[in-house]
Structure formats: structure tokens, C-alpha cells
Scaffold this motif. Structure first.
Motif, PDB file in Angstrom:
ATOM      1  N   ARG A   1       0.839  -1.202   0.000  1.00  0.00           N
ATOM      2  CA  ARG A   1       0.000   0.000   0.000  1.00  0.00           C
ATOM      3  C   ARG A   1       0.874   1.252   0.000  1.00  0.00           C
ATOM      4  O   ARG A   1       1.822   1.349   0.759  1.00  0.00           O
ATOM      5  N   THR A   2       0.497   2.233  -0.846  1.00  0.00           N
ATOM      6  CA  THR A   2       1.241   3.496  -0.904  1.00  0.00           C
ATOM      7  C   THR A   2       0.425   4.697  -0.429  1.00  0.00           C
ATOM      8  O   THR A   2       0.964   5.785  -0.296  1.00  0.00           O
ATOM      9  N   HIS A   3      -0.865   4.513  -0.215  1.00  0.00           N
ATOM     10  CA  HIS A   3      -1.694   5.568   0.383  1.00  0.00           C
ATOM     11  C   HIS A   3      -2.838   4.895   1.143  1.00  0.00           C
ATOM     12  O   HIS A   3      -3.159   3.739   0.901  1.00  0.00           O
ATOM     13  N   PHE A   4      -3.405   5.660   2.048  1.00  0.00           N
ATOM     14  CA  PHE A   4      -4.431   5.101   2.924  1.00  0.00           C
ATOM     15  C   PHE A   4      -5.814   5.592   2.505  1.00  0.00           C
ATOM     16  O   PHE A   4      -5.986   6.743   2.125  1.00  0.00           O
TER      17      PHE A   4
ATOM     18  N   VAL B   1      -2.050  22.479   6.775  1.00  0.00           N
ATOM     19  CA  VAL B   1      -0.782  21.743   6.764  1.00  0.00           C
ATOM     20  C   VAL B   1      -1.049  20.247   6.625  1.00  0.00           C
ATOM     21  O   VAL B   1      -0.428  19.563   5.803  1.00  0.00           O
ATOM     22  N   TRP B   2      -1.986  19.716   7.391  1.00  0.00           N
ATOM     23  CA  TRP B   2      -2.284  18.284   7.331  1.00  0.00           C
ATOM     24  C   TRP B   2      -2.844  17.887   5.969  1.00  0.00           C
ATOM     25  O   TRP B   2      -2.552  16.803   5.462  1.00  0.00           O
ATOM     26  N   ASP B   3      -3.650  18.759   5.364  1.00  0.00           N
ATOM     27  CA  ASP B   3      -4.132  18.490   4.004  1.00  0.00           C
ATOM     28  C   ASP B   3      -2.957  18.437   3.030  1.00  0.00           C
ATOM     29  O   ASP B   3      -2.907  17.575   2.150  1.00  0.00           O
ATOM     30  N   ALA B   4      -2.012  19.375   3.179  1.00  0.00           N
ATOM     31  CA  ALA B   4      -0.836  19.389   2.307  1.00  0.00           C
ATOM     32  C   ALA B   4       0.021  18.141   2.524  1.00  0.00           C
ATOM     33  O   ALA B   4       0.602  17.608   1.564  1.00  0.00           O
TER      34      ALA B   4
ATOM     35  N   VAL C   1      -1.279  10.262   7.958  1.00  0.00           N
ATOM     36  CA  VAL C   1      -1.061  11.621   7.434  1.00  0.00           C
ATOM     37  C   VAL C   1       0.456  11.785   7.533  1.00  0.00           C
ATOM     38  O   VAL C   1       0.993  12.016   8.610  1.00  0.00           O
ATOM     39  N   PRO C   2       1.158  11.608   6.404  1.00  0.00           N
ATOM     40  CA  PRO C   2       2.591  11.311   6.409  1.00  0.00           C
ATOM     41  C   PRO C   2       3.531  12.476   6.740  1.00  0.00           C
ATOM     42  O   PRO C   2       4.287  12.953   5.892  1.00  0.00           O
ATOM     43  N   CYS C   3       3.541  12.884   7.989  1.00  0.00           N
ATOM     44  CA  CYS C   3       4.446  13.951   8.413  1.00  0.00           C
ATOM     45  C   CYS C   3       5.907  13.491   8.383  1.00  0.00           C
ATOM     46  O   CYS C   3       6.814  14.323   8.358  1.00  0.00           O
ATOM     47  N   HIS C   4       6.135  12.178   8.323  1.00  0.00           N
ATOM     48  CA  HIS C   4       7.517  11.681   8.230  1.00  0.00           C
ATOM     49  C   HIS C   4       8.159  12.039   6.897  1.00  0.00           C
ATOM     50  O   HIS C   4       9.377  11.995   6.765  1.00  0.00           O
ATOM     51  N   ARG C   5       7.371  12.430   5.906  1.00  0.00           N
ATOM     52  CA  ARG C   5       7.898  12.777   4.584  1.00  0.00           C
ATOM     53  C   ARG C   5       8.429  14.206   4.511  1.00  0.00           C
ATOM     54  O   ARG C   5       8.840  14.657   3.452  1.00  0.00           O
ATOM     55  N   VAL C   6       8.425  14.903   5.639  1.00  0.00           N
ATOM     56  CA  VAL C   6       8.949  16.264   5.683  1.00  0.00           C
ATOM     57  C   VAL C   6      10.321  16.212   6.339  1.00  0.00           C
ATOM     58  O   VAL C   6      10.464  15.744   7.473  1.00  0.00           O
TER      59      VAL C   6
END
Length: 158
Positions: free
Chosen positions: A61-64, A79-82, A123-128
Motif C-alpha cells: 500500500r502506498t496511500h491510505f 498543513v495536514w491536508d498538504a 497523514v505522512p508527516c515523516h515525509r517532511v
């Protein structure tokens, strides 16, 4: 009533919280369970969330595709939407995320909004990451978890 289910993931035990219809929180390993006063539950949305997380960690899976319910300021919500728009296997700097959230000068505030994200991984905050591709805080100080998640997605970082 809030309920939760746990998943023993490659980064440790995740606690997934729901109000019965949507996912309201994901607690990373070693996070205190007391913030939500829930009971173990087998809500269908929790079972589906655990399944989708298993698929994510298995590389399937690449998105939820889950119903989320989050509360925050209008800025945090932007921010969470972005964050949700950052594709699997890609990253943004905090400055780039601030730009996408419509507040290009609010780089530090973006960092605080990331820290306040109650749905990490989903909500992928790890990608920042830092502008120079360095790891910076994740859920406060858990950069080791961030490194594992970015490695899983094959994102380059230092």
C-alpha cells in the motif's frame, strides 16, 4: 465511545484509536495510552486501519483509504491536508510544505503543526525533512522512526 486496536509494526506497537466511525489518532510506540481513555475494540474501521497499515509496511500500500477525524486550527488543517498530498516515496522540506499550505513564511509553525499531527504515518508527516535532506524531529524526538519509514519508502535523506 473511543476504542483502540494495536498493531505490532516494524517500528513497534502502534495504537490506532477510533470514535467508532473514523480514525482519530495513531499513537507511536512508547506513547502513553492515557490521552484518550478508550477501551480495546474491534470496530470495522479499526480492523481496516490495521490491515492497511500491515499492507503499507509490507510494501503493498502506498496511500491510505480510511475515514479520518482530526481537530486543529485552520492553519494546522491546511498543513495536514498538504501532508496528505505528498506522494509515497517523496519528501518535502518544511519551507516547501509551508508554501503548499499557503503560508510561505510560517516554516516553524509548519514544524509545530507536524508535531501536533495525531495521525502519523496515515497523514505522512515523516515525509517532511530538512532543506538539506537531513532528518529533523519526528513526533518530537523520534527521528529513528522517521528514518525507518523513509527507508521503507526509499526516500533519500542524510
Amino acid at each position: 465511545m473511543k476504542g483502540f486496536i494495536q498493531y505490532n509494526s516494524p517500528i513497534g506497537v502502534l495504537t490506532i484509536v477510533s470514535d467508532g466511525t473514523s480514525i482519530t489518532q495513531v499513537l507511536l510506540p512508547e506513547t502513553e495510552l492515557s490521552p484518550f481513555n478508550g477501551e480495546p475494540a474491534e470496530y470495522p474501521v479499526l480492523i481496516e486501519a490495521r490491515k492497511q497499515l500491515q499492507e503499507y509496511f509490507s510494501g503493498i500500500r502506498t496511500h491510505f483509504e480510511l475515514p479520518f477525524s482530526t481537530e486543529g486550527t485552520p492553519f494546522q488543517m491546511r498543513v495536514w491536508d498538504a501532508l496528505r498530498e505528498i506522494p509515497f516515496g517523496e519528501s518535502l522540506s518544511y519551507a516547501e510544505l509551508a508554501q503548499k499550505a499557503g503560508s510561505p513564511k510560517a516554516v516553524r509553525a509548519v514544524g509545530q503543526a507536524n508535531k501536533a499531527n495525531k495521525l502519523p504515518i496515515l497523514v505522512p508527516c515523516h515525509r517532511v525533512i530538512g532543506k538539506n535532506k537531513s532528518l529533523t524531529g519526528y513526533a518530537g524526538t523520534k527521528t529513528d522512526l522517521k528514518a525507518i519509514l523513509l527507508g521503507l519508502e526509499k526516500v533519500e535523506f542524510r
